[in-house]
Design a protein around this motif. Sequence first.
Motif, mmCIF file in Angstrom:
data_model
loop_
_atom_site.group_PDB
_atom_site.id
_atom_site.type_symbol
_atom_site.label_atom_id
_atom_site.label_comp_id
_atom_site.label_asym_id
_atom_site.label_seq_id
_atom_site.Cartn_x
_atom_site.Cartn_y
_atom_site.Cartn_z
ATOM 1 N N VAL A 434 32.033 -1.533 96.633
ATOM 2 C CA VAL A 434 31.110 -1.902 95.641
ATOM 3 C C VAL A 434 29.845 -2.594 96.278
ATOM 4 C CG1 VAL A 434 32.149 -4.265 95.425
ATOM 5 C CG2 VAL A 434 30.668 -3.508 93.490
ATOM 6 N N ALA A 435 28.805 -2.270 95.699
ATOM 7 C CA ALA A 435 27.567 -3.194 96.211
ATOM 8 C C ALA A 435 26.936 -3.843 94.887
ATOM 9 C CB ALA A 435 26.507 -2.214 96.917
ATOM 10 N N HIS A 436 26.354 -5.079 95.158
ATOM 11 C CA HIS A 436 25.602 -5.529 94.016
ATOM 12 C C HIS A 436 24.246 -5.568 93.748
ATOM 13 C CE1 HIS A 436 29.934 -7.343 94.306
ATOM 14 N NE2 HIS A 436 29.651 -7.812 93.162
ATOM 15 N N ALA A 461 27.021 1.936 92.649
ATOM 16 C CA ALA A 461 26.965 3.102 91.752
ATOM 17 C C ALA A 461 25.618 3.701 91.384
ATOM 18 C CB ALA A 461 27.770 2.772 90.674
ATOM 19 N N TRP A 462 25.001 2.830 91.117
ATOM 20 C CA TRP A 462 23.508 3.320 90.969
ATOM 21 C C TRP A 462 22.781 4.226 92.121
ATOM 22 C CZ3 TRP A 462 19.223 0.427 87.884
ATOM 23 C CH2 TRP A 462 17.963 1.221 87.904
ATOM 24 N N ALA A 488 33.957 9.244 94.854
ATOM 25 C CA ALA A 488 34.941 8.770 94.478
ATOM 26 C C ALA A 488 35.400 7.369 95.049
ATOM 27 C CB ALA A 488 36.293 9.759 95.410
ATOM 28 N N GLY A 489 35.002 6.791 95.983
ATOM 29 C CA GLY A 489 35.375 5.351 96.344
ATOM 30 C C GLY A 489 34.493 4.561 95.594
ATOM 31 N N ALA A 490 33.476 4.722 95.139
ATOM 32 C CA ALA A 490 32.752 3.937 94.033
ATOM 33 C C ALA A 490 33.360 4.292 92.620
ATOM 34 C CB ALA A 490 31.244 4.601 93.756
#
Length: 804
Positions: A434-436, A461-462, A488-490
């Motif tokens: 994840v990244a914020h 995800a974006w 897939a990881g996201a």
Amino acid sequence: MKFNLFFALFAALLFAGCTNATPPKQELVLWHDSPAQVWEQTLPLGNGRIGMMPDGGIDAEKIVLNDITMWSGSKDPEALNPEAIDYLPKIRQLLLEGKNLEAQEMMYQHFRCQGQGSAFGNGKDAPYGCFQMVGNLNIKYDYPAKTNAEDYRFSLDLNDALAHTSFTKGGVNYAREYYVSHSEDVMFIRLSADKKQSIHFNLGLSRPERTEVFIKDNALYMKGQLNDGRNDNKGVRYVTKVQLINKGGEMAAQNNELSVSDANEVLIMISTATDMLDANYETTVEKRIADVLNTNYNTLRKNHVNAYQEKFHRVELNLGQQNNTLTTNTRLKQFQNQDDPSFAALYFQYGRYLMICGTNENSMPLNLQGLWANTVQTPWNGDYHLNINVQMNYWPAEVCNLSELHKPLIDFTKSLVPSGTATAETFYGADGWVAHVITNPWLFTAPAEHASWGATNTGGAWLCEHLWEHYAFTQDKDYLKSIYPTLAGASEFFLTNMIAEPKNGWLVTAPSSSPENGFFLPGSRDAVYVCMGPTMDVQIITELFTNTLEAAKILGLEDETTHNIRETLPKLPPMQVSPKGYLQEWLEDYEETDVHHRHVSHLYGLYPSNQISPERTPELAEAARQTLERRGDGGTGWSRAWKVNFWARLLDGNRAYKLLKSLLQPAIGDAVLMDGSGSGTYPNLFCAHPPFQIDGNFGGTAGIAEMLIQSHDGFIELLPAIPDEWATGNYKGLKVRGGAEVSATWQNNRLQNAEILASTDNTFRLKVPAGIASVKIDGKTAEIKDGFVTLEMKQDQKTVLKFE
């Protein structure tokens, strides 16, 4: 003001002698009749790694130097907060109970990165770091005659990535030419005059901090080390070298300056690098200068122009003859009240120019400043904002035929996975990555220092949307295989992190926020940002899941991730329309704290995604329209650019054009306020947030492309949102999903001809515009079925269509 004939003929002959490229159909020039008074009037040059911005000063000139790897800060293991996960169940329980304000207060205190985070956009001396200028090249000129300069012109030619300053002083015609070589990776400034022994100047380098300037072997150097945020002397190191070649006259080196007197011509060469991506940066700087020292200038110039034009000349856009008799700033002002379609074409090509010059295949991604900064504390650290800004930078990449320039963002996204995996585990106890909202070259992925804007967890995800878009346009299955683990990881993060909301049992993100807008809970006037399942999150996750499944299908993969996605997709919330007719931004129809907020995040499904469509989802499209009417046409520069794309997707060309004019509202003289009153465009056509952010330039270019061609709905649509002002025109070289290059010509708002060149074997569906009775494909009348013609094409096949 008249233009000196000598320089017009000189430039024309020089250009003809230095390039074999096909002459451009449009003269694409930004120019001013006086030197820049502020940085936002200077002209940007670059090759994707290094850049410079001259101000064209007559007696004294400041040229800002840049390197895209000029970053302070360092990796920050303290960003991971192991205590945060202990508070996650409590935060979620408060959200489930409708106690968003209490959940928010808990997040402010406990569910955030450790340390300073981005230092609220002032991270120059924090571990997070900041993108910074390299420094200033300062030139003080001396002239034999003390008369005023006449016939002044300061210009940037987009067709060859060359800038010029010219004027007459004391009967002598002076000329300067500037470029950042796309072939030699060196910056060049050539000073010349039409009378011998007329060039005299002193030259120095400067930087506000952390630098040493010295002379060595008749060359000028500047070197230093940026703060790593811990004062551990492990920050990025840099070196800049300036060397001169003078024809005639004398050169001297003293007091850490180079001086030239009585010269006929001088070539200034600047090489700069850091050790962020190059451990041998000092050797590299020396070698680049050595490699060009004995090469003829015209050869160097020709190599640069040819390398640059290979990308730039892929696309043409003609909306009428360019009116280059007026300065760019005058055209910018008059564009608000007078029709000048060609100015929109100039702005479109300027965006492509900025992408070609701001990044390259082996460089860092374009940041908030692109490549160009003029301070050591760049606004908002000049970082990578993942709640629209860095993504907007790359909206034009594929459609505008610069696909390979998507690579830095794609590679950067993949590089975030290890850090994002640690963040997912530490903060959420979740699988995947994840990244914020914010990140940097040091791969920061944690929730930022303030939950009001830092809580959104769909930034990574974006970014994955860009991974998919590159495949959609190229159809490269080897590439798709390389990015599938990242997709897939996201997906795995959301599969293992979402929870069921209590009202309908929908699976949602919690906690999160809708960037960067707040709302009021019923009976309260306290601003709340933290929520469950904002609409943008749902749209991004839906898109991510759908793209991951499609990638797996193409690659012939079936695994636990794809199985779980199929089970989870039907459990995501639907997009909801308020009883008032607009698309809801949150699960509940809360009252916004700012109904005119610059972010319109809940229309992500309209653009850049393809979940809202007048063709497939007319009710949602109407709700999107009502949302835009309610939000209004104001906002910061990039916000107006986003709205150009929204209205183009709604097939309303006149409204898209209205927003384009709003984006191009002159910004100089307006207050620099976050409410958008200083937004618009600066005299050098940089976009004002304010202050300058380059994302609005790229968003505007993408918006113009979206008005000209669309391919997101499973078919190609030509001229889907042409405004009345663009009644006649043509374009060449725009790209579409499925793998093809398209050109088109129209007159009196009616499509005349089109040409499609397939870059891969595929079948394309083309929507026939309203009012067209027949379509001829390669001279033969085509079958029109349900308003479409179908083209089965092989790689490199070209098809010509005529519309009657």
